[in-house]
Design a protein around this motif. Structure first.
Motif, short mmCIF file in Angstrom:
data_model
loop_
_atom_site.label_atom_id
_atom_site.label_comp_id
_atom_site.label_asym_id
_atom_site.label_seq_id
_atom_site.Cartn_x
_atom_site.Cartn_y
_atom_site.Cartn_z
N GLY A 86 89.53 59.01 111.18
CA GLY A 86 88.92 60.05 112.01
C GLY A 86 87.60 60.62 111.56
N THR A 87 87.04 60.11 110.47
CA THR A 87 85.75 60.61 109.99
C THR A 87 84.89 59.42 109.58
N ASP A 147 96.07 58.72 109.21
CA ASP A 147 95.87 57.87 110.38
C ASP A 147 96.87 58.24 111.46
N ALA A 148 96.91 57.47 112.54
CA ALA A 148 97.77 57.79 113.68
C ALA A 148 99.25 57.76 113.32
N TRP A 186 81.55 64.69 116.92
CA TRP A 186 82.83 64.18 117.43
C TRP A 186 83.83 65.31 117.49
N LYS A 226 87.99 66.28 119.12
CA LYS A 226 89.20 65.92 119.87
C LYS A 226 89.61 67.13 120.69
N THR A 236 88.64 62.28 123.30
CA THR A 236 87.61 62.48 122.28
C THR A 236 86.27 62.58 122.98
N MET A 253 86.12 66.50 114.57
CA MET A 253 86.38 65.26 113.85
C MET A 253 85.23 64.90 112.91
#
Length: 425
Positions: free
Chosen positions: A147-148, A170-171, A228, A230, A298, A337
């Motif tokens: 995410g970065t 992570d996800a 960025w 979310k 996003t 993000m």
């Protein structure tokens, strides 16, 4: 300086066949058959098993060149070629080998493998430079898994802390720190980087400008501001057929309104050269007959002017705040993000790259980068600039159709070699 240090630049010759073979071999790691394009793509996301295999291959090539290999606490890999004066700050050549999930063979990889090609060319003519030269492969440049973006270089340059980076997940909830240890690349070299003498990076353009101008080489003046975030919208699930429109709390509708507003802002011209992209849209429960109770998107904003960017961010945030008034019961969460300011590159290093292109007979132009790169992070601690290589197919990138010709790849690394020779003398 001795004779071998002052060997004529014209003697430098990049082995284009070996460079291309290396690019194609690395592209086999994480390769997949892409149904959308019918081509072979690459999925080598950061700190996956495929990334580990790619790193191991890179280190084996560094060993062939007898480089001193070290790995920092973020897993970034460094290969050092000693100079005749080891106490001097090195010239740093860098980029990345991690990819997005639908990548081609060139993004980032050209800069790292091209750095090795430069050192091979130096070895071939017995050229010893006064300054050391270091080739770096930064961890998690793409930012798609944790995410970065530019994560390894951002920690190395001090913009982000090591603890912050280790805690990113992570996800599936796996932390970066744990994944570094799992693949065996949680190194011992302190992550904070001593400022190099200069930083240079060769990269594909990832856009159509060079192709439209019919020039193989771009000298990059800087990187635009990138934001960025979310946005998570919480509505209320309901039956699509029985629930009247005025009684719905439709998270999907609210997400769509943000998409449209972002485009309206761009088209208005009120925010300079703003670009806005909603690259991810997910709704829940994701069924055709159910009003979404949750949507996650996003928002990617980019602008070469920091003031224009700040106004765009503020106005988009104000618009998002109005959405619960249009659908009572709607709840919205936003999370940052990534956020980087516009970064101008060193004029002196740009001039060195431009002179190298002219000396090599390559037509070049000055160009601003629309994408983020590790060079923008290292520019905070050292003079830095980049050389772009022309892409085909309108410069498409992050896609299996990504392609720069062997001739253009070699041209970019020839420019890199001549500039590194000058900077490290």
């Amino acid at each position: 300086m001795d004779a071998e240090t002052t060997a004529p630049t014209a003697e430098l010759s990049i082995d284009g066949d070996r460079l291309w073979a290396d690019l194609m071999e690395l592209a086999t790691i994480g390769a997949y058959d892409d149904e959308a394009t019918g081509l072979r793509g690459v999925d080598r996301q950061s700190l996956t098993d495929a990334d580990r295999a790619g790193r191991q291959l890179l280190i084996s090539w560094m060993a062939e060149l007898a480089l001193e290999v070290t790995i920092d606490e973020m897993g970034s890999v460094f290969g050092r070629r000693e100079g005749t004066d080891p106490g001097l700050a090195p010239v740093l050549i860098g980029s990345h080998i991690d990819t997005v999930a639908t990548a081609g063979a060139f993004d980032g990889c050209l800069g790292v493998l091209g750095g090795l090609a430069v050192l091979r060319a130096f070895d071939a003519i017995g050229l010893r430079t006064r300054r050391p030269i270091v080739v770096a492969a930064w961890t998690e440049e793409e930012g798609v898994r944790f995410g970065t973006d530019m994560l390894g270089s951002a920690v190395a340059a001090g913009r982000l802390s090591l603890d912050h980076a280790y805690g990113l997940t992570d996800a599936e909830g796996r932390s970066l720190g744990d994944e570094l240890a799992r693949i065996g690349f949680k190194g011992e070299r302190p992550v904070r980087l001593d400022p190099p003498h200069a930083y240079v990076e060769c990269h594909i353009e990832q856009g159509p400008v060079l192709a439209q101008e019919d020039r193989p080489i771009g000298i990059v003046t800087g990187v635009q501001s990138i934001s960025w975030q979310k946005v998570t919208l919480h509505g209320r699930a309901a039956h699509a057929g029985t629930t009247p429109t005025e009684l719905r709390v439709d998270a999907g509708l609210a997400a769509a309104q943000i998409v449209v507003e972002a485009r309206r802002m761009v088209d208005s011209g009120a925010y300079g050269r703003l670009r806005a992209t909603v690259g991810r849209i997910e709704t829940s429960p994701g069924l055709p007959s159910v009003v979404p109770d949750r949507a996650e998107i996003t928002v990617d904003l980019r602008n070469p002017d920091d003031e224009d960017m700040a106004r765009a961010e503020a106005d988009l945030a104000a618009f998002i705040d109005t959405l619960p008034g249009t659908q009572p019961g709607l709840r919205i969460e936003t999370a940052r993000m990534a956020r980087t300011k516009a970064v101008p590159f060193s004029e002196a290093v740009q001039d060195t790259l431009e002179a190298a292109a002219k000396e090599r007979g390559h037509d070049s132009m000055r160009i601003m980068s629309g994408a983020g790169h590790d060079a923008q992070e290292i520019a905070a601690i050292a003079p830095a600039a980049m050389v772009f290589v022309r892409g085909q197919h309108q410069g498409i990138s992050h896609n299996p159709r990504e392609y720069s010709s062997p001739e253009d790849c070699r041209a970019g690394i020839e420019v890199l070699a001549s500039a590194v020779r000058e900077l490290s003398a």
